[in-house]
Design a protein around this motif. Structure first.
Motif, mmCIF file in Angstrom:
data_model
loop_
_atom_site.group_PDB
_atom_site.id
_atom_site.type_symbol
_atom_site.label_atom_id
_atom_site.label_comp_id
_atom_site.label_asym_id
_atom_site.label_seq_id
_atom_site.Cartn_x
_atom_site.Cartn_y
_atom_site.Cartn_z
ATOM 1 N N ILE A 270 0.830 -1.206 0.000
ATOM 2 C CA ILE A 270 0.000 0.000 0.000
ATOM 3 C C ILE A 270 0.867 1.260 0.000
ATOM 4 C CG2 ILE A 270 -1.613 1.360 1.393
ATOM 5 C CD1 ILE A 270 -2.948 -1.280 2.191
ATOM 6 N N ILE A 271 1.895 1.287 0.835
ATOM 7 C CA ILE A 271 2.780 2.454 0.860
ATOM 8 C C ILE A 271 3.469 2.614 -0.496
ATOM 9 C CG2 ILE A 271 4.825 3.487 1.915
ATOM 10 C CD1 ILE A 271 2.318 3.542 3.688
ATOM 11 N N GLY A 272 3.863 1.500 -1.094
ATOM 12 C CA GLY A 272 4.478 1.559 -2.421
ATOM 13 C C GLY A 272 3.538 2.108 -3.478
ATOM 14 N N ARG A 273 2.283 1.699 -3.425
ATOM 15 C CA ARG A 273 1.305 2.192 -4.412
ATOM 16 C C ARG A 273 0.998 3.669 -4.186
ATOM 17 N NH1 ARG A 273 0.044 2.155 -8.316
ATOM 18 N NH2 ARG A 273 -2.209 1.762 -8.499
ATOM 19 N N ILE A 274 0.956 4.103 -2.928
ATOM 20 C CA ILE A 274 0.760 5.533 -2.666
ATOM 21 C C ILE A 274 1.904 6.328 -3.293
ATOM 22 C CG2 ILE A 274 0.685 7.313 -0.865
ATOM 23 C CD1 ILE A 274 -0.637 5.229 0.961
ATOM 24 N N ARG A 275 3.111 5.843 -3.113
ATOM 25 C CA ARG A 275 4.270 6.533 -3.663
ATOM 26 C C ARG A 275 4.177 6.616 -5.192
ATOM 27 N NH1 ARG A 275 8.402 7.658 -0.749
ATOM 28 N NH2 ARG A 275 7.909 6.019 0.757
ATOM 29 N N GLN A 276 3.779 5.515 -5.820
ATOM 30 C CA GLN A 276 3.642 5.510 -7.277
ATOM 31 C C GLN A 276 2.580 6.510 -7.742
ATOM 32 O OE1 GLN A 276 2.734 1.427 -8.186
ATOM 33 N NE2 GLN A 276 4.860 0.759 -8.110
ATOM 34 N N MET A 277 1.444 6.547 -7.048
ATOM 35 C CA MET A 277 0.367 7.462 -7.420
ATOM 36 C C MET A 277 0.789 8.921 -7.256
ATOM 37 S SD MET A 277 -3.301 5.950 -6.259
ATOM 38 C CE MET A 277 -4.034 4.541 -7.097
ATOM 39 N N VAL A 278 1.478 9.199 -6.166
ATOM 40 C CA VAL A 278 1.927 10.576 -5.934
ATOM 41 C C VAL A 278 2.842 11.033 -7.071
ATOM 42 C CG1 VAL A 278 3.341 12.024 -4.419
ATOM 43 C CG2 VAL A 278 1.626 10.492 -3.439
ATOM 44 N N GLU A 279 3.773 10.181 -7.426
ATOM 45 C CA GLU A 279 4.684 10.529 -8.525
ATOM 46 C C GLU A 279 3.931 10.698 -9.840
ATOM 47 O OE1 GLU A 279 7.514 7.391 -8.497
ATOM 48 O OE2 GLU A 279 8.523 8.082 -6.665
ATOM 49 N N ALA A 280 2.992 9.789 -10.104
ATOM 50 C CA ALA A 280 2.246 9.846 -11.368
ATOM 51 C C ALA A 280 1.356 11.085 -11.436
ATOM 52 C CB ALA A 280 1.407 8.578 -11.533
ATOM 53 N N PHE A 281 0.696 11.415 -10.341
ATOM 54 C CA PHE A 281 -0.175 12.588 -10.339
ATOM 55 C C PHE A 281 0.641 13.877 -10.452
ATOM 56 C CE2 PHE A 281 -3.615 9.871 -9.517
ATOM 57 C CZ PHE A 281 -4.794 10.603 -9.629
ATOM 58 N N GLY A 282 1.835 13.860 -9.872
ATOM 59 C CA GLY A 282 2.690 15.024 -10.034
ATOM 60 C C GLY A 282 3.009 15.282 -11.494
ATOM 61 N N GLN A 283 3.345 14.224 -12.207
ATOM 62 C CA GLN A 283 3.641 14.359 -13.632
ATOM 63 C C GLN A 283 2.395 14.737 -14.421
ATOM 64 O OE1 GLN A 283 5.411 10.642 -14.776
ATOM 65 N NE2 GLN A 283 7.261 10.968 -13.551
ATOM 66 N N ALA A 284 1.271 14.090 -14.125
ATOM 67 C CA ALA A 284 0.044 14.335 -14.886
ATOM 68 C C ALA A 284 -0.462 15.764 -14.733
ATOM 69 C CB ALA A 284 -1.027 13.338 -14.463
ATOM 70 N N PHE A 285 -0.320 16.347 -13.531
ATOM 71 C CA PHE A 285 -0.863 17.678 -13.276
ATOM 72 C C PHE A 285 0.196 18.772 -13.294
ATOM 73 C CE2 PHE A 285 -4.249 14.970 -11.811
ATOM 74 C CZ PHE A 285 -5.402 15.687 -12.097
ATOM 75 N N GLY A 286 1.437 18.392 -13.517
ATOM 76 C CA GLY A 286 2.490 19.392 -13.610
ATOM 77 C C GLY A 286 2.882 20.011 -12.287
ATOM 78 N N VAL A 287 2.623 19.320 -11.182
ATOM 79 C CA VAL A 287 3.005 19.828 -9.868
ATOM 80 C C VAL A 287 4.181 19.011 -9.333
ATOM 81 C CG1 VAL A 287 0.680 20.626 -9.335
ATOM 82 C CG2 VAL A 287 1.377 18.324 -8.645
ATOM 83 N N ARG A 288 4.908 19.589 -8.414
ATOM 84 C CA ARG A 288 5.941 18.827 -7.727
ATOM 85 C C ARG A 288 5.277 18.095 -6.576
ATOM 86 N NH1 ARG A 288 8.746 22.630 -6.074
ATOM 87 N NH2 ARG A 288 8.570 22.484 -3.787
ATOM 88 N N ALA A 289 5.376 16.796 -6.562
ATOM 89 C CA ALA A 289 4.652 15.975 -5.592
ATOM 90 C C ALA A 289 5.630 15.111 -4.808
ATOM 91 C CB ALA A 289 3.628 15.093 -6.303
ATOM 92 N N GLU A 290 5.447 15.085 -3.485
ATOM 93 C CA GLU A 290 6.365 14.336 -2.635
ATOM 94 C C GLU A 290 5.602 13.673 -1.491
ATOM 95 O OE1 GLU A 290 10.640 15.044 -0.298
ATOM 96 O OE2 GLU A 290 9.526 16.751 -1.137
ATOM 97 N N LEU A 291 5.898 12.395 -1.268
ATOM 98 C CA LEU A 291 5.303 11.644 -0.170
ATOM 99 C C LEU A 291 6.279 11.582 0.997
ATOM 100 C CD1 LEU A 291 3.213 9.672 1.121
ATOM 101 C CD2 LEU A 291 4.474 7.816 -0.004
ATOM 102 N N HIS A 292 5.781 11.926 2.194
ATOM 103 C CA HIS A 292 6.541 11.751 3.420
ATOM 104 C C HIS A 292 5.828 10.672 4.234
ATOM 105 C CE1 HIS A 292 8.893 15.458 2.747
ATOM 106 N NE2 HIS A 292 7.769 15.890 2.181
ATOM 107 N N HIS A 293 6.528 9.578 4.480
ATOM 108 C CA HIS A 293 5.941 8.430 5.178
ATOM 109 C C HIS A 293 6.608 8.264 6.539
ATOM 110 C CE1 HIS A 293 6.194 3.864 5.841
ATOM 111 N NE2 HIS A 293 5.047 4.266 6.304
#
Length: 391
Positions: A270-293
């Protein structure tokens, strides 16, 4: 119920202790007055050894039986309060603004203190009892801190037991889980950085709020569509912080939340998938996205032998028909799990009733039910009587 007369005789005194603790709540690692109160009482009881300050503000007492034996049992209660403003209106309500015993740790502490007084007075067992008053359960990992301070090196025990009150169950009942009792906990914080602009001209900026809103919805698919329904897990986004004005697209947005699981592989996936989604959404929306776990508490998992033993002692106190041996686990977390990773043991729920009338854990109107005090004391002392009976 079978409550020994000696335990019943302690109820007025233990009730006064409980209400005193309720009136003077302290947050994790700030339990200085509580620590002093506990240390003073244990010394007054004639406990053989009292150590204050373990784990920061924890207190440990050693009680030796009058019969020879090398066995030892650990009994643990948590002592910290919550940052809640009390609304009970009780005569013993919190005198510390913004601090409240809204989870019943005052009851847990008073019951173990009462059991310690009885055990120190009678000492009718072979071996030793270690009473553990642990700080900072509410998110501070006080159990881990006590272990790092050498709790079980200085006070070695064969087994360790913990207890928590449960308003959803009536007084005079217990529940003991087979395996997991409480979930493992993880904290997540997702930071999205875009480009602020005038709200009337969104094309001149990069809106992190839109990305955040879409990400919240997408994250729920990890549980509802990617996790086996039989594998219990929760992912909750609990805070969204962005912007200050109606006509400004902000530069940043922050999401906060929690992940609750029982299995290590499920947690990692689950943590791995959250990380993947955060990175993907950052690219898709043009924002800098970072997960802190931030990893939290591991799951609280009962050991089979101690679980059966603890349930059997509970049945002696309240009757077998009042002990639930296969309850559903809770997705709440509990740092007693750190102790169970080092020493065999078990964690039990004790009914205090009142849920239908509004007694809810972590609520500003919560109050521990003093009618349950003798039940908890009888269970603590029953564990000692049976475990250390033969030496």
């Amino acid at each position: 119920m079978r409550i020994p007369a000696a335990i019943e005789a302690l109820v007025p005194e233990v009730t006064a202790w409980r209400q005193h603790l309720h009136a003077h709540p302290e947050l994790g690692y700030e339990e200085h007055a509580t620590q002093a109160f506990l240390a003073e009482k244990l010394k007054e009881f004639g406990v053989d050894e009292v150590v204050a300050g373990m784990g920061g503000t924890g207190v440990v007492g050693l009680i030796r039986g009058r019969r020879p034996g090398n066995r030892a049992i650990g009994l643990r209660a948590d002592i910290d309060a919550l940052p809640i403003t009390e609304l009970t209106g009780k005569p013993y309500a919190s005198t510390n603004p913004g601090r409240m015993h809204a989870c019943g740790h005052d009851g847990h502490t008073a019951m173990l203190l009462g059991a310690a007084k009885h055990l120190a007075a009678t000492r009718d067992f072979a071996g030793s009892v270690v009473v553990i008053f642990q700080p900072a359960e509410e998110g501070g990992a006080g159990a881990k801190r006590m272990l790092e301070d050498g709790l079980f090196q200085r006070f070695p025990v064969e087994v360790v037991y913990g207890l928590h009150n449960w308003p959803q169950m009536p007084v005079g009942t217990f529940a003991m889980h087979q395996g997991p009792a409480m979930a493992g906990t993880d904290e997540i914080r997702i930071e999205l950085a875009g480009k602020g602009c005038h709200a009337a001209m969104p094309n001149t900026g990069i809106d992190p709020i839109v990305a955040a809103a879409q990400l919240v919805s997408a994250l729920q698919n990890i549980i509802s569509r990617e996790t086996d329904p039989m594998d219990r897990a929760v992912l909750s986004v609990t805070a969204i912080n962005a912007g200050t004005a109606f006509n400004v697209v902000p530069d940043t947005a922050t999401l906060k939340g929690t992940v609750r699981t029982f299995r290590a592989d499920t947690r990692e996936r689950i943590i791995g998938r959250i990380r993947q989604m955060v990175e993907a959404f950052g690219q898709a929306f043009g924002v800098r996205a970072e997960l802190h776990h931030r990893p939290g508490y591991p799951p609280t998992i009962n050991h089979p032998e101690q679980r059966d033993f603890g349930a059997a002692v509970a049945a002696e106190v309240v009757g077998a028909e009042n002990v639930v041996r296969d309850p559903l686990p809770s997705m709440g977390g509990e740092d007693f799990s750190f102790m169970l990773e080092q020493v065999p043991g078990a964690y039990i729920w004790m009914g205090i009733g009142g849920f239908e009338e509004g007694r809810v854990l972590h609520n500003a109107r919560y109050d521990f039910n003093d009618a349950a005090l003798p039940v908890g004391m009888a269970w603590w002392t029953g564990l000692v009587d049976r475990h250390l009976a033969a030496g």
